[in-house]
Design a protein around this motif. Structure first.
Motif, PDB file in Angstrom:
ATOM      1  N   LEU A 248       9.627 -10.350  49.461  1.00 34.83           N
ATOM      2  CA  LEU A 248      10.737 -10.114  48.574  1.00 34.83           C
ATOM      3  C   LEU A 248      10.389  -9.249  47.405  1.00 34.83           C
ATOM      4  O   LEU A 248      11.152  -8.386  47.031  1.00 34.83           O
ATOM      5  N   SER A 249       9.292  -9.572  46.685  1.00 40.68           N
ATOM      6  CA  SER A 249       9.099  -8.741  45.547  1.00 40.68           C
ATOM      7  C   SER A 249       7.778  -8.925  44.854  1.00 40.68           C
ATOM      8  O   SER A 249       7.702  -9.566  43.858  1.00 40.68           O
ATOM      9  N   LEU A 250       6.709  -8.351  45.298  1.00 40.36           N
ATOM     10  CA  LEU A 250       5.460  -8.455  44.599  1.00 40.36           C
ATOM     11  C   LEU A 250       4.763  -7.127  44.678  1.00 40.36           C
ATOM     12  O   LEU A 250       4.775  -6.466  45.683  1.00 40.36           O
ATOM     13  N   ALA A 251       4.046  -6.740  43.629  1.00 42.14           N
ATOM     14  CA  ALA A 251       3.408  -5.447  43.679  1.00 42.14           C
ATOM     15  C   ALA A 251       1.923  -5.594  43.672  1.00 42.14           C
ATOM     16  O   ALA A 251       1.364  -6.158  42.785  1.00 42.14           O
TER      17      ALA A 251
ATOM     18  N   GLN B 136      10.574  -8.645  47.137  1.00 41.56           N
ATOM     19  CA  GLN B 136      10.430  -7.396  46.392  1.00 41.56           C
ATOM     20  C   GLN B 136      10.155  -7.764  44.938  1.00 41.56           C
ATOM     21  O   GLN B 136      10.701  -8.725  44.424  1.00 41.56           O
ATOM     22  N   VAL B 137       9.333  -6.976  44.292  1.00 39.18           N
ATOM     23  CA  VAL B 137       8.985  -7.282  42.913  1.00 39.18           C
ATOM     24  C   VAL B 137      10.098  -6.943  41.925  1.00 39.18           C
ATOM     25  O   VAL B 137      10.101  -7.430  40.816  1.00 39.18           O
ATOM     26  N   ASN B 138      11.034  -6.099  42.311  1.00 37.32           N
ATOM     27  CA  ASN B 138      12.113  -5.715  41.391  1.00 37.32           C
ATOM     28  C   ASN B 138      13.373  -6.544  41.614  1.00 37.32           C
ATOM     29  O   ASN B 138      14.463  -6.166  41.199  1.00 37.32           O
ATOM     30  N   ASN B 139      13.219  -7.683  42.240  1.00 35.77           N
ATOM     31  CA  ASN B 139      14.345  -8.587  42.489  1.00 35.77           C
ATOM     32  C   ASN B 139      14.409  -9.593  41.351  1.00 35.77           C
ATOM     33  O   ASN B 139      13.506 -10.399  41.180  1.00 35.77           O
TER      34      ASN B 139
ATOM     35  N   SER C 221       8.174  -2.909  46.607  1.00 32.20           N
ATOM     36  CA  SER C 221       9.430  -2.623  45.914  1.00 32.20           C
ATOM     37  C   SER C 221      10.602  -2.571  46.879  1.00 32.20           C
ATOM     38  O   SER C 221      11.743  -2.457  46.459  1.00 32.20           O
ATOM     39  N   ASP C 222      10.320  -2.659  48.178  1.00 36.39           N
ATOM     40  CA  ASP C 222      11.386  -2.689  49.178  1.00 36.39           C
ATOM     41  C   ASP C 222      11.215  -3.931  50.044  1.00 36.39           C
ATOM     42  O   ASP C 222      10.132  -4.511  50.113  1.00 36.39           O
TER      43      ASP C 222
END
Length: 361
Positions: A22-25, A67-70, A97-98
């Protein structure tokens, strides 16, 4: 869930060992597919639980969201990171990010190389992450899925925000109550391979078969890929393609917020009913201006908090993931592992104009 926090996502439920895309960088890395790794299944349930064992100090855990931007995932993960400090551990969030099916794989590989004690993942795809997660378990790294599950053999425990069946069926009931049980309806989901979304939709479809919903017809399941702009455009497309549409269910925080924004500025406001899963802070404006009457969600902070303590209990040997085992989850009290290694946070909350100002997340 999946859910995002740009716009709050509706209550309802926790995670996935192989779907945490889901969201991790984080940084990349490659790993061979270990689906045939003979030690992986044994690693998943090896050892005997000692519920009286103390939590180990200095545990290193990592959250891997879709995603990290969620925004929703950020709330979940930040709460889990804060919980780690309570038991003397350290935690971080990394991820793509996707929310594509394989976007989390390189992050898992990197976390294995960094020798983390536990990986917590909200899976974008229940199977795409299985190979590297099995490799992690073979190296005695614990795997906790949350919000969106992986295949059961690819993790030790799944922290579910709420009963998947309860979420799916309650979404249909919520919409039916608002449209009088009659009319064409659509579903605006996240990605086509999201484990949690697909499970909820399955129960929605089953619920719609009941006689009391015979006047409602599901005409389309659309996918906004948990992207704000695409979800906005999908909403527009649904309303143009189906002029008799009476309601939309969007079981994703990103989707429901984008759909509400489109309806709010269109001729469909007051004519098309929208519900789903969102966060109060995200949906407050739309509740107060009448665009949305009600929606659901669980407390994402508690989801991340519970997942963090589950990872610590696994890494400390208090539990192995077997049904019936119990562990203490800080302020959330004692929790019991159910069938298939699932731990349920609790029932979702319905938010409307009467109670939304009581909640801030």
């Amino acid at each position: 869930m999946t859910l995002r926090l740009r716009a709050p996502r509706r209550l309802v439920a926790v995670a996935s060992a192989g779907a945490l895309a889901l969201s991790l960088a984080a940084c990349g890395g490659t790993t061979k597919d270990s689906s045939d790794d003979s030690g992986s299944k044994a690693a998943a349930g090896a050892g005997k639980a000692d519920p009286n064992a103390p939590l180990k100090k200095g545990l290193k855990i990592a959250f891997l969201p879709k995603q990290v931007n969620n925004p929703y995932e950020t709330i979940v993960d930040n709460a889990g990171i804060a919980a780690a400090k309570e038991y003397g551990g350290s935690a971080k969030e990394v991820g793509p990010s996707d929310a594509s099916a394989s976007s989390q794989v390189s992050y898992i590989n990197t976390l294995i190389q960094q020798r983390h004690d536990a990986i917590l993942i909200a899976a974008n795809d229940q199977n795409a992450v299985c190979g590297p997660l099995k490799q992690a378990m073979a190296k005695k790294i614990k795997v906790v899925s949350y919000d969106s599950d992986t295949a059961p053999e690819c993790r030790n425990v799944f922290i579910n925000q709420a009963s998947s069946e309860e979420i799916g069926r309650s979404e249909v009931k919520l919409l039916a109550d608002q449209i009088g049980g009659k009319g064409d309806i659509a579903i605006l989901s996240a990605t086509a391979n999201a484990t949690n979304q697909n499970t909820w939709i399955k129960f929605m479809q089953d619920e719609l078969k009941k006689p009391e919903y015979s006047g409602m017809k599901l005409v389309k399941i659309a996918y906004g890929d948990d992207d704000d702009q695409k979800s906005f455009q999908q909403t527009q497309g649904l309303l143009q393609a189906y002029p008799n549409l009476k309601g939309i269910i969007s079981p994703t925080t990103v989707g429901i917020a984008a759909a509400a924004r489109y309806i709010d500025g269109s001729k469909y406001k007051g004519k098309v009913t929208l519900t789903g899963l969102g966060t109060p802070d995200q949906m407050r404006k739309f509740i107060k201006d009448g665009t949305v009457k009600s929606f659901e969600l669980w407390d994402p902070k508690n989801l991340g908090y519970l997942a963090s303590y589950a990872a610590a209990a696994l890494s400390s040997g208090q539990i192995t993931g077997k049904q019936g085992e119990t562990f203490k989850a800080g302020k959330l009290g004692e929790r019991t592992i159910g069938a298939n290694g699932e731990v349920i946070l609790g029932p979702p909350t319905v938010f409307d104009a009467k109670n939304i100002d009581q909640y801030h997340f």
